[in-house]
Design a protein around this motif. Structure first.
Motif, short mmCIF file in Angstrom:
data_model
loop_
_atom_site.label_atom_id
_atom_site.label_comp_id
_atom_site.label_asym_id
_atom_site.label_seq_id
_atom_site.Cartn_x
_atom_site.Cartn_y
_atom_site.Cartn_z
N SER A 241 14.38 64.50 5.98
CA SER A 241 14.07 65.54 6.96
C SER A 241 13.71 64.95 8.32
O SER A 241 13.77 65.64 9.35
N LEU A 242 13.38 63.65 8.34
CA LEU A 242 13.09 62.99 9.61
C LEU A 242 14.31 62.94 10.52
O LEU A 242 14.19 62.73 11.73
N LEU A 243 15.50 63.15 9.93
CA LEU A 243 16.74 63.11 10.70
C LEU A 243 17.23 64.50 11.12
O LEU A 243 18.26 64.62 11.79
N ASP A 244 16.49 65.54 10.76
CA ASP A 244 16.97 66.90 11.00
C ASP A 244 17.21 67.20 12.48
O ASP A 244 18.07 68.02 12.82
N TYR A 245 16.45 66.56 13.36
CA TYR A 245 16.58 66.87 14.79
C TYR A 245 17.83 66.22 15.41
O TYR A 245 18.21 66.56 16.54
N ILE A 246 18.44 65.29 14.70
CA ILE A 246 19.66 64.65 15.21
C ILE A 246 20.85 65.49 14.77
O ILE A 246 21.43 65.29 13.69
N GLN A 247 21.19 66.44 15.59
CA GLN A 247 22.25 67.38 15.25
C GLN A 247 22.98 67.81 16.52
O GLN A 247 22.34 68.13 17.53
N LEU A 248 24.28 67.81 16.45
CA LEU A 248 25.11 68.28 17.56
C LEU A 248 25.63 69.68 17.27
O LEU A 248 26.20 69.93 16.21
N THR A 249 25.42 70.57 18.23
CA THR A 249 26.04 71.89 18.20
C THR A 249 26.85 72.04 19.49
O THR A 249 26.68 71.27 20.44
N ARG A 250 27.71 73.03 19.52
CA ARG A 250 28.51 73.24 20.73
C ARG A 250 27.60 73.59 21.92
O ARG A 250 27.81 73.11 23.04
N ALA A 251 26.58 74.41 21.66
CA ALA A 251 25.67 74.79 22.74
C ALA A 251 24.94 73.56 23.29
O ALA A 251 24.78 73.41 24.52
N PHE A 252 24.49 72.67 22.39
CA PHE A 252 23.80 71.45 22.82
C PHE A 252 24.73 70.60 23.69
O PHE A 252 24.34 70.10 24.74
N LEU A 253 25.97 70.41 23.25
CA LEU A 253 26.92 69.61 24.01
C LEU A 253 27.19 70.22 25.38
O LEU A 253 27.21 69.51 26.39
N ASP A 254 27.40 71.51 25.42
CA ASP A 254 27.72 72.18 26.68
C ASP A 254 26.55 72.13 27.66
O ASP A 254 26.75 72.02 28.87
N ASP A 255 25.32 72.19 27.15
CA ASP A 255 24.14 72.27 28.01
C ASP A 255 23.59 70.90 28.41
O ASP A 255 23.04 70.76 29.51
N ARG A 256 23.75 69.88 27.54
CA ARG A 256 22.97 68.65 27.75
C ARG A 256 23.78 67.36 27.75
O ARG A 256 23.21 66.28 27.87
N CYS A 257 25.09 67.45 27.61
CA CYS A 257 25.90 66.24 27.58
C CYS A 257 26.98 66.29 28.67
O CYS A 257 27.24 67.35 29.25
N ARG A 258 27.57 65.15 28.91
CA ARG A 258 28.67 65.10 29.87
C ARG A 258 29.81 66.00 29.42
O ARG A 258 30.09 66.11 28.23
N ALA A 259 30.48 66.59 30.38
CA ALA A 259 31.59 67.50 30.04
C ALA A 259 32.72 66.77 29.36
O ALA A 259 33.45 67.36 28.55
N ASP A 260 32.88 65.48 29.67
CA ASP A 260 34.00 64.71 29.11
C ASP A 260 33.58 63.81 27.94
O ASP A 260 34.30 62.88 27.58
N VAL A 261 32.42 64.08 27.34
CA VAL A 261 31.94 63.23 26.26
C VAL A 261 32.88 63.30 25.06
O VAL A 261 33.47 64.34 24.77
N LYS A 262 33.02 62.18 24.37
CA LYS A 262 33.81 62.10 23.14
C LYS A 262 32.85 62.04 21.95
O LYS A 262 31.80 61.40 22.03
N ILE A 263 33.22 62.71 20.87
CA ILE A 263 32.37 62.74 19.67
C ILE A 263 33.13 62.12 18.50
O ILE A 263 34.27 62.52 18.22
N LEU A 264 32.48 61.17 17.83
CA LEU A 264 33.07 60.50 16.67
C LEU A 264 32.17 60.66 15.47
O LEU A 264 30.94 60.79 15.60
N HIS A 265 32.78 60.60 14.30
CA HIS A 265 32.04 60.64 13.04
C HIS A 265 32.94 60.02 11.97
O HIS A 265 34.11 60.38 11.87
#
Length: 301
Positions: free
Chosen positions: A248-272
């Motif tokens: 549960s210590l990792l629960d806050y590390i989560q990407l959502t579309r809203a998070f990306l749109d509001d807080r990340c670069r528009a051209d960011v790349k996401i890998l997994h």
């Protein structure tokens, strides 16, 4: 593929990302760019015709096992496999060493996954054919590391002057261990390692990256760590690893579309490296930078 078959890789074990230098990476990438034509059957290549590839997995797998078998088939090889030790003679008491020696008799190369770190290297010392590490517990996964590096290289201006955020279970995520070692071959890279202290990247890997000249920041602040990133590499909680830490210590590390749109670069790349377990929301799949969707396809190349 003469250059590849005459390179230092020919006939060698592949156990750790530490084995690669920049010239070898460049050679692998040049051939990787040709693979889609083979996968689409625009070009036929039977370089492994007459060979037998052995796929021996002592731990669960979907993508790595299937993509390995598919690669053998597409290059002309036949495949023998053991994908669950519960259906092998090990349940009768056969030792790991005897099993490996026996399996090696039936193939020209072995691809092995094991839940314990170091056991694939142990197999390589026993077998008289080359061994490829397809994941050894929380240790490494060099073939996935190469795929992730290739994806970053192609998506982020050949890794020139880029900032990368690596987030999640960095302690036990073997794919990120191999990727970090491979990143050490490149200049002008800044890396933010984002995890709670209990899940942070092992100290020896952090030191290795810094010795190689990478600018490394260790932090638990997810929002700040990804804000200026050119690419974000997410690592799932390793629920199948022991000992069990409070995930549960990792629960806050989560990407959502809203998070990306509001807080990340528009051209960011996401890998997994996949599979995901909730650290990347489904609505991120439609983000233009969700290159992990492309990686799914690339594993079949």
């Amino acid at each position: 593929m003469d250059s590849l078959t005459t390179s230092s890789l020919a006939g060698s074990n592949i156990l750790s990302a530490d084995q690669f230098d920049l010239a070898t990476i460049d050679l692998i990438f040049r051939y990787a760019r040709r693979m889609p034509k083979i996968a689409r059957r625009d070009v036929r290549n039977r370089i492994l015709d007459g060979f037998v590839g052995g796929v021996f997995f002592f731990e669960e797998s979907t993508r790595t096992r299937l993509s390995t078998e598919l690669a053998f088939y597409r290059l002309g090889a036949n495949v023998v496999s053991m994908i669950d030790p519960k259906f092998s003679s090990m349940v009768k008491g056969e030792s790991y060493a005897d099993a490996v020696a026996f399996y090696a008799m039936y193939c020209d190369i072995m691809v092995i996954r094991h839940p314990e770190e170091g056991r694939v290297a142990e197999a390589a010392a026993i077998a008289d054919v080359p061994v490829i590490n397809a994941g050894d517990g929380p240790g490494e996964h060099p073939t996935q590391g190469l795929l992730d590096l290739f994806t970053l290289h192609e998506a982020c201006d050949q890794l020139r002057n880029v900032r990368l955020a690596l987030a999640g279970d960095l302690l036990r995520g073997r794919t990120v261990h191999s990727l970090c070692k491979l990143l050490c071959l490149f200049d002008s890279i800044a890396v933010d390692l984002i995890a709670p202290d209990e899940f942070q990247l092992p100290d020896e890997l952090v030191s290795q990256m810094r010795r190689a000249g990478l600018h490394v920041t260790v932090t638990s602040d997810f929002e700040a760590g990804v804000r200026e990133a050119d690419a974000i590499y997410m690592v799932r909680p390793q629920i199948n690893r022991e000992p069990v830490i409070d995930l549960s210590l990792l629960d806050y590390i989560q990407l959502t579309r809203a998070f990306l749109d509001d807080r990340c670069r528009a051209d960011v790349k996401i890998l997994h490296p996949m599979p995901r377990t909730g650290e990347i929301a489904i609505d991120v799949d439609t983000h233009p930078g969700a290159v992990y969707k492309k990686v799914r396809r690339s594993t079949a190349f």
